[in-house]
Design a protein around this motif. Structure first.
Motif, PDB file in Angstrom:
ATOM      1  N   SER A   1      19.697  12.996  10.935  1.00  0.00           N
ATOM      2  CA  SER A   1      20.608  14.129  10.822  1.00  0.00           C
ATOM      3  C   SER A   1      20.851  14.436   9.351  1.00  0.00           C
ATOM      4  O   SER A   1      20.417  13.705   8.463  1.00  0.00           O
ATOM      5  CB  SER A   1      21.926  13.798  11.517  1.00  0.00           C
ATOM      6  N   THR A   2      21.565  15.538   9.093  1.00  0.00           N
ATOM      7  CA  THR A   2      21.961  15.837   7.715  1.00  0.00           C
ATOM      8  C   THR A   2      23.453  15.644   7.515  1.00  0.00           C
ATOM      9  O   THR A   2      24.005  16.095   6.509  1.00  0.00           O
ATOM     10  CB  THR A   2      21.556  17.273   7.316  1.00  0.00           C
ATOM     11  N   GLY A   3      24.135  14.958   8.462  1.00  0.00           N
ATOM     12  CA  GLY A   3      25.485  14.528   8.158  1.00  0.00           C
ATOM     13  C   GLY A   3      26.571  14.948   9.116  1.00  0.00           C
ATOM     14  O   GLY A   3      26.321  15.332  10.257  1.00  0.00           O
ATOM     15  N   GLU A   4      27.815  14.902   8.593  1.00  0.00           N
ATOM     16  CA  GLU A   4      29.015  15.004   9.421  1.00  0.00           C
ATOM     17  C   GLU A   4      29.672  16.382   9.418  1.00  0.00           C
ATOM     18  O   GLU A   4      30.691  16.568  10.068  1.00  0.00           O
ATOM     19  CB  GLU A   4      30.044  13.969   8.953  1.00  0.00           C
ATOM     20  N   ASP A   5      29.106  17.338   8.685  1.00  0.00           N
ATOM     21  CA  ASP A   5      29.780  18.626   8.544  1.00  0.00           C
ATOM     22  C   ASP A   5      29.027  19.737   9.269  1.00  0.00           C
ATOM     23  O   ASP A   5      27.815  19.911   9.062  1.00  0.00           O
ATOM     24  CB  ASP A   5      29.904  19.006   7.068  1.00  0.00           C
ATOM     25  N   PRO A   6      29.712  20.536  10.099  1.00  0.00           N
ATOM     26  CA  PRO A   6      29.032  21.599  10.843  1.00  0.00           C
ATOM     27  C   PRO A   6      28.374  22.653   9.952  1.00  0.00           C
ATOM     28  O   PRO A   6      27.273  23.119  10.244  1.00  0.00           O
ATOM     29  CB  PRO A   6      30.158  22.224  11.689  1.00  0.00           C
ATOM     30  N   HIS A   7      29.051  23.028   8.858  1.00  0.00           N
ATOM     31  CA  HIS A   7      28.484  24.072   8.001  1.00  0.00           C
ATOM     32  C   HIS A   7      27.261  23.564   7.246  1.00  0.00           C
ATOM     33  O   HIS A   7      26.221  24.248   7.185  1.00  0.00           O
ATOM     34  CB  HIS A   7      29.537  24.583   7.017  1.00  0.00           C
ATOM     35  N   LEU A   8      27.354  22.381   6.666  1.00  0.00           N
ATOM     36  CA  LEU A   8      26.213  21.813   5.948  1.00  0.00           C
ATOM     37  C   LEU A   8      25.029  21.629   6.893  1.00  0.00           C
ATOM     38  O   LEU A   8      23.882  21.991   6.566  1.00  0.00           O
ATOM     39  CB  LEU A   8      26.614  20.473   5.330  1.00  0.00           C
ATOM     40  N   ASN A   9      25.281  21.088   8.077  1.00  0.00           N
ATOM     41  CA  ASN A   9      24.213  20.921   9.056  1.00  0.00           C
ATOM     42  C   ASN A   9      23.580  22.251   9.440  1.00  0.00           C
ATOM     43  O   ASN A   9      22.362  22.347   9.615  1.00  0.00           O
ATOM     44  CB  ASN A   9      24.745  20.231  10.310  1.00  0.00           C
ATOM     45  N   SER A  10      24.394  23.271   9.593  1.00  0.00           N
ATOM     46  CA  SER A  10      23.881  24.585   9.980  1.00  0.00           C
ATOM     47  C   SER A  10      22.948  25.155   8.923  1.00  0.00           C
ATOM     48  O   SER A  10      21.888  25.715   9.233  1.00  0.00           O
ATOM     49  CB  SER A  10      25.042  25.548  10.232  1.00  0.00           C
ATOM     50  N   GLU A  11      23.345  25.027   7.662  1.00  0.00           N
ATOM     51  CA  GLU A  11      22.508  25.545   6.581  1.00  0.00           C
ATOM     52  C   GLU A  11      21.164  24.818   6.544  1.00  0.00           C
ATOM     53  O   GLU A  11      20.105  25.437   6.366  1.00  0.00           O
ATOM     54  CB  GLU A  11      23.232  25.395   5.242  1.00  0.00           C
ATOM     55  N   PHE A  12      21.198  23.510   6.708  1.00  0.00           N
ATOM     56  CA  PHE A  12      19.951  22.757   6.702  1.00  0.00           C
ATOM     57  C   PHE A  12      19.123  23.036   7.949  1.00  0.00           C
ATOM     58  O   PHE A  12      17.884  23.114   7.869  1.00  0.00           O
ATOM     59  CB  PHE A  12      20.234  21.260   6.573  1.00  0.00           C
TER      60      PHE A  12
ATOM     61  N   ASN B   1      32.448  22.183  16.659  1.00  0.00           N
ATOM     62  CA  ASN B   1      31.791  21.336  15.675  1.00  0.00           C
ATOM     63  C   ASN B   1      30.341  20.981  15.984  1.00  0.00           C
ATOM     64  O   ASN B   1      29.557  20.764  15.056  1.00  0.00           O
ATOM     65  CB  ASN B   1      32.588  20.048  15.492  1.00  0.00           C
ATOM     66  N   TYR B   2      29.972  20.909  17.252  1.00  0.00           N
ATOM     67  CA  TYR B   2      28.640  20.426  17.583  1.00  0.00           C
ATOM     68  C   TYR B   2      27.622  21.533  17.812  1.00  0.00           C
ATOM     69  O   TYR B   2      26.436  21.355  17.521  1.00  0.00           O
ATOM     70  CB  TYR B   2      28.713  19.499  18.804  1.00  0.00           C
ATOM     71  N   LEU B   3      28.037  22.684  18.314  1.00  0.00           N
ATOM     72  CA  LEU B   3      27.085  23.752  18.585  1.00  0.00           C
ATOM     73  C   LEU B   3      26.625  24.532  17.353  1.00  0.00           C
ATOM     74  O   LEU B   3      25.507  25.061  17.353  1.00  0.00           O
ATOM     75  CB  LEU B   3      27.647  24.733  19.618  1.00  0.00           C
ATOM     76  N   PRO B   4      27.439  24.677  16.290  1.00  0.00           N
ATOM     77  CA  PRO B   4      27.035  25.578  15.198  1.00  0.00           C
ATOM     78  C   PRO B   4      25.657  25.317  14.614  1.00  0.00           C
ATOM     79  O   PRO B   4      24.923  26.268  14.310  1.00  0.00           O
ATOM     80  CB  PRO B   4      28.138  25.377  14.155  1.00  0.00           C
ATOM     81  N   ALA B   5      25.252  24.071  14.432  1.00  0.00           N
ATOM     82  CA  ALA B   5      23.943  23.807  13.828  1.00  0.00           C
ATOM     83  C   ALA B   5      22.810  24.213  14.766  1.00  0.00           C
ATOM     84  O   ALA B   5      21.772  24.708  14.318  1.00  0.00           O
ATOM     85  CB  ALA B   5      23.819  22.336  13.442  1.00  0.00           C
ATOM     86  N   TYR B   6      22.998  24.010  16.082  1.00  0.00           N
ATOM     87  CA  TYR B   6      21.989  24.488  17.024  1.00  0.00           C
ATOM     88  C   TYR B   6      21.879  26.011  16.937  1.00  0.00           C
ATOM     89  O   TYR B   6      20.776  26.568  16.941  1.00  0.00           O
ATOM     90  CB  TYR B   6      22.354  24.101  18.457  1.00  0.00           C
TER      91      TYR B   6
END
Length: 718
Positions: free
Chosen positions: A152-163, A217-222
């Motif tokens: 994963s790329t970590g614990e933050d929804p926004h950071l994960n979404s960008e990656f 928190n969990y759906l934004p990166a998807y």
């Protein structure tokens, strides 16, 4: 091939041929196979005959162009309608050129680096005949006991979404041109949904959370990966609201397909359809097949519930052939999207020139650059680092000489191609004496004695230690997030020498660093850096690269503090620093509430000043764009990269809101004395959140904005 032609092709298929397209097998079941393929799950006796493999639709884990071509040739000789196979595999952080693990790429806070990694990986993987990668994994992670936090790329929804979006762009390029661009491959976002929240950090364990938490928190990166055009989605092993994700009609039909608008291929994870039985919601393989089909799972990976049951269920009316048709149509569209009907070999047959794309000098340079930028400087007492090139160095520890630095999910990479720490440092420092260890789990007394002998004759000790690559990744959960216990005697012995100690830590997860942090004068979190590990480490230690990584995941104070993450909610009895004597508040009585190292933390060899903070207004409406700016100046003597982050706090909401939420970030590169204005824009949409009824709206009220390098060094604007 046009969609109308695909529909005509579907119309000519028998029910048996349709069901066959839904089956994915490892290459061992095909004529022409060379390797046994990638094995990531339990391998039961599947009863696969030649007739079955001749109508299965996709291959999991083929590793070379020669094998892919041979399998495809043999397959097309017997496939009645000439529908080609599609080849898929886990190309997660590199094919042959192995980049840092995704968690480390998250530490770069550089979305362009993520896109470059994915592009290089796609170029090499497609040269080897692969057309789909099971990446990116975008699961939000808060429990480092779970081995797959490394993916994963970590614990933050926004950071994960960008990656997430960057990885997809790197793998696929323009999704509309994928059929013509043979150096790109289809991406598969995984694991839908909430797999990263496995209870107790135990692999394949159950997940239990509120629907609002799932959405918030969990759906934004998807969502970000889907908006970037990801062609596939993989189901998760876990339950969601008590129902296995792979058979969860609400999750896959209502949420993924209807709400999120995904119309691509949904594939199960390895064996996940049959595992519905183990979850206890299906009595047998027929019920498991029915649930997965109703949920919209198009491809069953490495189990045969569809194969064994769907033809009979369609014949007796217990399964709807229309559901099979829609699944097959999506598979045909995917094969068409990657250009397989025009060329089943995607330009590889009869050509060897693309093999030069694999492990090229250019790709290694990219891996080296990203590996160095991913490293996080956690401690640097009295500016011990960087080291002068003529420093007399004792390089000791179990990671000093090993090439086991690739990390999990580098199954196609070769350790022999990796640069060890010793080999990298020997190129940049004039005096490096080395004493290693054969095993991270069992450092012997004799090996420690040799390390001490070498250390006594040095000016500085570089201690290379950490986990072995197989201690993190899938199925590698651990209950206590410390180094292997055998390494602590080594640490004490090295510290007792009395020389300055620089620790370089290799690991796939955040660790409890007590016993190590106190013994280190400087500490570099290197993660698993990949093929160019040793060169990247040397670049950091010699100051050729100024450390600029920032933690994408908090490092807990100790295992018992887990889960600990920055964007937590307040409690009814929060700790008040002004009243430290208050006992009846939400706190531990033996450790601090705060992690040892918080999300976003990372030191540098230079310093930065933040001045001239400006905000365009203290009010924002639905039609406004709020502009926030700050001047960042490199006040040190060396060039450096800085992550400038903007956080938001919603002071009053319909539900409890996080203490801070990352909303924007920018990474800038400044020469000594150089200043730059960093500007962020927010709109009313950035203030929205999910209410108890799942309405996604904002509220009138007061907000605080924070801008700075990390959570502790932020400046409150409003």
């Amino acid at each position: 091939m046009k969609k109308k032609e695909l529909g005509q092709l579907l119309g000519r298929m028998t029910v048996a041929e349709k069901v066959g397209q839904l089956l994915q097998l490892a290459p061992m079941f095909y004529k022409g196979t060379i390797t046994k393929g990638e094995i990531t799950g339990p391998m039961a006796e599947m009863g696969i005959t030649a007739e079955i493999s001749e109508r299965a639709g996709s291959v999991l884990g083929s590793a070379t162009a020669i094998e892919m071509i041979a399998i495809q040739e043999a397959y097309l000789e017997t496939n009645r309608l000439g529908i080609p196979l599609i080849f898929m595999a886990d190309v997660v952080h590199g094919y042959k050129t192995i980049f840092p693990i995704p968690l480390a790429i998250g530490a770069t806070w550089d979305v362009e680096a993520a896109e470059k990694m994915a592009a290089v990986s796609a170029k090499e993987a497609t040269a080897a005949g692969l057309q789909v990668t099971f990446s990116p994994m975008v699961d939000l992670v808060r429990d480092p006991r779970w081995g797959r936090v490394m993916e994963s790329t970590g614990e933050d929804p926004h950071l994960n979404s960008e990656f997430a979006a960057s990885f997809v762009r790197g793998y696929q390029g323009d999704p509309e041109l994928l059929s013509e661009n043979y150096e790109k491959m289809a991406a598969c976002v995984k694991h839908f949904a909430a797999y990263g929240a496995a209870e107790a950090g135990r692999e394949y364990n159950t997940v239990d959370m509120s629907t609002r938490e799932l959405y918030q928190n969990y759906l934004p990166a998807y969502v970000a990966a889907l908006e970037a055009g990801s062609k596939l989605v993989m189901t998760a092993f876990n339950v969601v609201d008590g129902v296995p994700a792979t058979g969860n009609e609400w999750l896959m039909r209502d949420v993924l397909r209807d709400e999120l608008g995904f119309d691509g291929v949904l594939i199960s994870d390895w064996g996940a359809v049959k595992e519905i039985i183990n979850h206890g919601t299906a009595a047998d393989s027929a019920e498991a097949a029915e649930q997965a089909l109703r949920a919209g799972v198009d491809i069953e990976m490495m189990t045969t519930c569809y194969l064994e049951n769907l033809e009979g269920m369609i014949a007796d009316g217990t399964a709807d052939v229309a559901l099979v048709d829609e699944a097959v149509m999506r598979i045909l569209e995917l094969k068409n999207d990657v250009g397989l009907f025009e060329d089943p070999y995607r330009g590889l047959k009869g050509k060897q020139d693309r093999q030069t794309d694999i492990l090229s000098a250019e790709h290694r340079d990219s891996a080296r650059e990203i590996a160095a930028d991913a490293m996080v400087l956690l401690k640097n007492v009295d500016g011990l680092l960087p080291l002068a090139v003529d420093t007399k160095i004792a390089l000791v520890g179990p990671l000093a000489k090993t090439q086991d630095v690739l990390g999990a999910w580098s199954w196609l990479g070769d350790k022999e191609d990796a640069i060890s720490v010793h080999d990298g440092m020997a190129k940049q420092f004039t005096q490096v004496d080395v004493a290693g260890a054969a095993d991270t789990e069992n450092v012997t007394e004799a090996e420690i004695a040799e390390m001490v002998r070498v250390a006594k004759d040095a000016d500085v000790i570089v201690l290379a230690l950490g986990e072995s690559a197989d201690r993190s990744g899938e199925a590698n959960s651990i209950a206590t997030i410390r180094l292997p216990e055998t390494q602590y005697a080594m640490i004490e012995a090295i510290r007792a020498v009395g020389k300055p100690v620089v620790t370089v830590l290799f690991n796939g997860r955040p660790l409890d660093l007590h016993g190590l942090i106190e013994a280190s004068d400087a500490l570099v979190e290197a993660w698993f850096p990949g093929t160019e590990a040793g060169n990247a480490v040397a670049d950091i230690l010699a100051g050729r690269v100024n450390p600029n990584g920032k933690l994408p995941m908090s490092f807990p104070y100790t295992t018992g503090q887990i889960p600990v993450y920055y964007n937590h909610l307040n409690t009814g009895r929060p700790v008040d620093a002004a009243d430290a004597q208050e006992h009846y508040v939400s706190q531990y009585i033996d450790i601090p509430n705060q992690p040892l190292f918080d999300f976003g933390f990372g030191l540098s060899y230079t310093t930065f000043a933040y001045t001239d903070l400006k905000i365009s207004s203290d009010i924002i409406t639905k039609s406004d764009t709020l502009t926030i700016s700050v001047t960042v100046t490199n006040t040190g003597e060396v060039a450096g990269k800085e992550v400038v982050a903007l956080y938001l706090q919603d002071l009053v909401g319909k539900v409890s809101r996080p203490r801070k939420e990352l909303k924007r970030f920018s990474k800038i590169d400044l020469a000594p004395g150089e200043a730059r204005v960093v500007t962020f824009c927010l709109t009313e949409e950035d203030l929205r959140y999910y209410k108890p009824n799942l309405d996604f709206t904002s509220d009138p009220g007061d907000f605080k904005l924070f801008i700075g390098a990390d959570l502790e060094a932020t400046f409150c604007l409003v």
